[in-house]
Design an enzyme around this catalytic site. Structure first.
Site, PDB file in Angstrom:
ATOM      1  N   SER A 176       0.801  -1.222   0.000  1.00 43.09           N
ATOM      2  CA  SER A 176       0.000   0.000   0.000  1.00 43.09           C
ATOM      3  C   SER A 176       0.835   1.275   0.000  1.00 43.09           C
ATOM      4  CB  SER A 176      -0.966  -0.002   1.179  1.00 43.09           C
ATOM      5  OG  SER A 176      -0.273  -0.168   2.384  1.00 43.09           O
ATOM      6  N   HIS A 204      -5.455  -3.241  -2.848  1.00 42.28           N
ATOM      7  CA  HIS A 204      -5.132  -2.292  -3.921  1.00 42.28           C
ATOM      8  C   HIS A 204      -5.064  -2.933  -5.301  1.00 42.28           C
ATOM      9  CE1 HIS A 204      -4.394   0.995  -1.135  1.00 42.28           C
ATOM     10  NE2 HIS A 204      -3.856   0.074  -0.353  1.00 42.28           N
ATOM     11  N   LYS A 236     -12.014   0.767  -1.954  1.00 47.88           N
ATOM     12  CA  LYS A 236     -10.989   1.378  -2.802  1.00 47.88           C
ATOM     13  C   LYS A 236     -11.490   1.396  -4.243  1.00 47.88           C
ATOM     14  CE  LYS A 236      -7.687   0.938   0.750  1.00 47.88           C
ATOM     15  NZ  LYS A 236      -7.080   0.002   1.682  1.00 47.88           N
TER      16      LYS A 236
HETATM   17  C1  LIG Z   1      -7.029  -0.099   3.126  1.00 47.56           C
HETATM   18  C2  LIG Z   1      -6.369  -1.384   3.459  1.00 47.56           C
HETATM   19  C3  LIG Z   1      -6.910  -2.252   4.405  1.00 47.56           C
HETATM   20  C4  LIG Z   1      -8.072  -1.878   5.271  1.00 47.56           C
HETATM   21  O1  LIG Z   1      -9.271  -1.883   4.580  1.00 47.56           O
HETATM   22  P1  LIG Z   1     -10.464  -0.990   5.124  1.00 47.56           P
HETATM   23  O2  LIG Z   1     -11.655  -1.510   4.426  1.00 47.56           O
HETATM   24  O3  LIG Z   1     -10.128   0.409   4.777  1.00 47.56           O
HETATM   25  O4  LIG Z   1     -10.520  -1.225   6.609  1.00 47.56           O
HETATM   26  C5  LIG Z   1      -6.321  -3.487   4.582  1.00 47.56           C
HETATM   27  N1  LIG Z   1      -5.219  -3.825   3.874  1.00 47.56           N
HETATM   28  C6  LIG Z   1      -4.658  -2.994   2.987  1.00 47.56           C
HETATM   29  C7  LIG Z   1      -3.446  -3.436   2.238  1.00 47.56           C
HETATM   30  C8  LIG Z   1      -5.210  -1.751   2.754  1.00 47.56           C
HETATM   31  O5  LIG Z   1      -4.628  -0.910   1.901  1.00 47.56           O
END
Ligand SMILES: *Cc1c(COP(=O)(O)O)cnc(C)c1O
Length: 390
Positions: A176, A204, A236
């Site tokens: 990320s 992602h 996302k």
């Molecule tokens: C954003 C993210 C999460 C968390 O997901 P949410 O739905 O925002 O709680 C978990 N793992 C990664 C790699 C992320 O980028």
């Protein structure tokens, strides 16, 4: 009792203080803050779906049909037709027997890891894994073994030294903060050799990478085998919120019984699941959006290379501009902001000391003109901000 005010001011002194921005309106490549429009390069809304008319219409339709709140946990009466239909569609999309919805990705990771491991077990994690995977290991009480970023040889050595009853390897699919991808093919081979679970967090990659947007995990491993656990988020690229875990029938039934972040929490609003079904259809038909995103990634990378602004080895929508010191990252972010551009500075502890960066994220919705504005601003500000100390 600790002195909170003193700790906060120390944090300010170290340039590590965090504050929130308050958006006046919807997420998008242009956002309004305090009445001023900013060109934004910091959302994870990679396909521009968070404010898409078809998702808005589906959300409203979902509210008309299911009301607002789910009113209960999934195992009581909170599980609706909207959730069930979405789970079935997600499972079919990633080619796994079953899928299970969680309210957030953070909760999904906590739920899976604590359901599959406990005292006496070992969890192997990449050093750059997302905080939720690290926290999941702490909560499970299994031993956490971290290996250097994407170093499969180190992982192999640590696995062969392991005498644990149960082993679980957990990795981000797309990292990320760096934007590079996990080496899932050798990782899965190692997992199978050592009879370990492999949990891939494709937050992602899902919606963006792979044939139809099935993500990095499906792209690399296909439907996978029973040891493979896929987690992906819906907040996302899909533009809504929540997350799901996909895997074998037995895995999903086990999570329904034992994943505490699934059992002991209110189901997300059914209308959100209804909107996510619309998002999934747009993702499936989204080759044009993914092509635009790829074009934008390529254009930005070439432009940065011409300016001699160093980027990381990322082919994804996450294109960090590494600056070094936290203060320099803040100064560059502030200079861009003055020019009407929003790019967040990422500082320790989210990234290692000395690796503070601007985390540029690109969207299919950015136009070439908007990318040119970012490149032009970097040309003006990048070098002078490098010398800001500390
Ligand atoms: C954003 C993210 C999460 C968390 O997901 P949410 O739905 O925002 O709680 C978990 N793992 C990664 C790699 C992320 O980028």
């Amino acid at each position: 009792m600790q002195d909170l005010a003193a700790a906060l001011s120390a944090r300010k002194q170290q340039q590590l203080y965090r504050t929130r921005l308050t958006l006046d309106g919807p997420q998008g490549v242009v956002v309004s803050i305090d009445g001023r429009d900013y060109l934004s390069f910091c959302s994870n809304d990679y396909l521009g779906l968070a404010n898409h008319p078809q998702l808005i219409a589906a959300f409203k339709e979902g509210v008309d049909r299911f009301g607002v709140g789910s009113g209960a946990a999934h195992l009581i009466t909170g599980h609706s037709y909207a959730h069930q239909a979405l789970e079935e569609e997600l499972a079919a999309f990633v080619g796994r027997p079953r899928a299970l919805l969680f309210s957030t990705g953070y909760m999904a990771n906590l739920g899976v890891v604590t359901a599959l491991t406990g005292r006496g077990d070992e969890i192997f994690e990449d050093r750059l894994n997302h905080a939720s995977l690290i926290d999941a290991a702490a909560l499970s009480t299994a031993k956490l073994v971290r290996y250097p970023h994407n170093d499969m040889q180190a992982l192999q050595q640590k696995l062969s030294a392991s005498r644990a009853r149960q082993r679980l390897i957990a990795s981000d699919g797309v990292f990320s903060m760096d934007g590079d991808c996990a080496r899932l093919v050798p990782m899965q081979a190692l997992a199978r050799q050592s009879d370990a679970w492999l949990l891939v967090d494709d937050a992602h990659g899902f919606g963006v990478l792979g044939e139809q947007g099935q993500g990095w995990c499906v792209d690399q491993l296909g439907a996978g085998t029973d040891n493979l656990v896929l987690m992906a988020t819906l907040g996302k690229a899909l533009g809504t919120g929540g997350a799901f875990v996909a895997g074998s029938e037995a895995l999903i039934e086990t999570l329904i019984q034992q994943a505490r972040t699934f059992v002991y929490t209110t189901a997300a609003p059914p209308a959100l699941a209804w909107a996510t079904r619309a998002a999934l259809r747009l993702v499936q038909a989204g080759d044009g959006l993914r092509e635009r995103l790829l074009r934008n990634i390529d254009y930005f990378r070439r432009g940065a290379a011409e300016l001699d602004v160093p980027l990381m080895a990322s082919e994804t929508a996450i294109q960090p501009v590494v600056v070094g010191a936290a203060g320099a990252a803040l100064a560059l972010s502030a200079a861009l902001r003055q020019r009407g551009l929003l790019v967040t500075a990422i500082r320790p502890p989210t990234v290692p000391q000395g690796a503070s960066r601007l985390r540029v994220t690109l969207s299919a919705s950015h136009s070439i003109e908007q990318l040119d504005r970012l490149l032009g601003a970097l040309a003006d500000c990048y070098r002078e901000c490098l010398h800001v100390v500390p």
